[in-house]
Design an enzyme around this catalytic site. Sequence first.
Site, mmCIF file in Angstrom:
data_model
loop_
_atom_site.group_PDB
_atom_site.id
_atom_site.type_symbol
_atom_site.label_atom_id
_atom_site.label_comp_id
_atom_site.label_asym_id
_atom_site.label_seq_id
_atom_site.Cartn_x
_atom_site.Cartn_y
_atom_site.Cartn_z
ATOM 1 N N TYR A 1 0.790 -26.812 -11.891
ATOM 2 C CA TYR A 1 1.587 -26.074 -12.877
ATOM 3 C C TYR A 1 2.784 -26.882 -13.379
ATOM 4 C CZ TYR A 1 3.432 -22.055 -15.326
ATOM 5 O OH TYR A 1 3.876 -21.214 -16.313
ATOM 6 N N LEU B 1 3.742 1.768 -1.275
ATOM 7 C CA LEU B 1 4.313 1.996 -2.607
ATOM 8 C C LEU B 1 3.222 2.356 -3.610
ATOM 9 C CD1 LEU B 1 6.923 -0.914 -2.683
ATOM 10 C CD2 LEU B 1 7.307 1.497 -2.113
ATOM 11 N N ASP C 1 0.198 -20.290 -9.250
ATOM 12 C CA ASP C 1 -0.555 -21.539 -9.409
ATOM 13 C C ASP C 1 -0.066 -22.652 -8.491
ATOM 14 O OD1 ASP C 1 -2.292 -20.609 -11.372
ATOM 15 O OD2 ASP C 1 -0.928 -21.129 -13.002
ATOM 16 N N SER D 1 0.814 -1.208 0.000
ATOM 17 C CA SER D 1 0.000 0.000 0.000
ATOM 18 C C SER D 1 0.855 1.269 0.000
ATOM 19 C CB SER D 1 -0.925 -0.001 1.221
ATOM 20 O OG SER D 1 -1.648 1.194 1.312
ATOM 21 N N GLN E 1 11.599 -20.668 -13.414
ATOM 22 C CA GLN E 1 12.307 -19.497 -13.936
ATOM 23 C C GLN E 1 13.210 -18.907 -12.867
ATOM 24 O OE1 GLN E 1 9.300 -16.782 -15.293
ATOM 25 N NE2 GLN E 1 8.606 -16.278 -13.258
ATOM 26 N N LYS F 1 5.136 -22.659 -19.184
ATOM 27 C CA LYS F 1 6.183 -21.829 -19.802
ATOM 28 C C LYS F 1 7.161 -21.215 -18.806
ATOM 29 C CE LYS F 1 2.988 -19.337 -21.665
ATOM 30 N NZ LYS F 1 1.645 -19.337 -22.155
ATOM 31 N N VAL G 1 8.363 -13.080 -11.478
ATOM 32 C CA VAL G 1 8.635 -11.912 -12.305
ATOM 33 C C VAL G 1 7.601 -10.850 -11.965
ATOM 34 C CG1 VAL G 1 8.630 -11.011 -14.668
ATOM 35 C CG2 VAL G 1 9.836 -13.123 -14.149
ATOM 36 N N GLU H 1 5.827 -7.210 -12.878
ATOM 37 C CA GLU H 1 5.510 -6.296 -13.980
ATOM 38 C C GLU H 1 5.319 -4.923 -13.358
ATOM 39 O OE1 GLU H 1 2.222 -8.565 -14.183
ATOM 40 O OE2 GLU H 1 3.045 -10.131 -15.466
#
Length: 193
Positions: A171, A113, A128, A111, A182, A178, A136, A138
């Site tokens: 997953y 930020l 998942d 909050s 990662q 995909k 990652v 966004e």
Amino acid sequence: MRLCDRDIEKLIIKKKIIIDPAPNIEEINGLTLDIHLSNKFRIFKDFKNTVVDLKKSSENIKSKLQKGISNEIIINDNESFILKPKDFVLSMTVERISISDNLVGWLDGRSSLARLGLMIHMTSHRIDPGWSGNIVLEIFNAGKYILSLNPGIAIAALSFERLSGYSKRPYHLKKNSKYFNQSNIISSLIYKD
């Protein structure tokens, strides 16, 4: 039902939630676990005429995305990443997260930020069942101020919910998982759909 801090701690001990590096107990509050910003960022090049047509064939999208529309940079831990208003960048968490096949995780911004205009996920805030990897982020500056992002800051919080049972298709068992395992900032792999 979202899990409380006591249940999160129990699941960490039972290795149903794995966090590396392990969190300090003070970073688990009420129903969330603080996660931190890494020193890796993926910045997008300013191509005024680049169009990624999502209706075209997967090979067309793949060729556009693989032509290098973004670059990964790594800054020193004592440096800052400057995010101007209306800029978008990908980053990732310091922590590697793995969750059991009977849990779902939820990523939420902080909050304090958000009140400066900082968004840390555009739409993908679900982790998942059976997922593992560095998350990652966004990151978008929707505010009016230039923001200085420092590696290691508490950038977001995770909460968890127990599912009604174990997922039949978690997953890590999906054919097109995909982003499983990662450990770098992976750009969109939409062409693999």
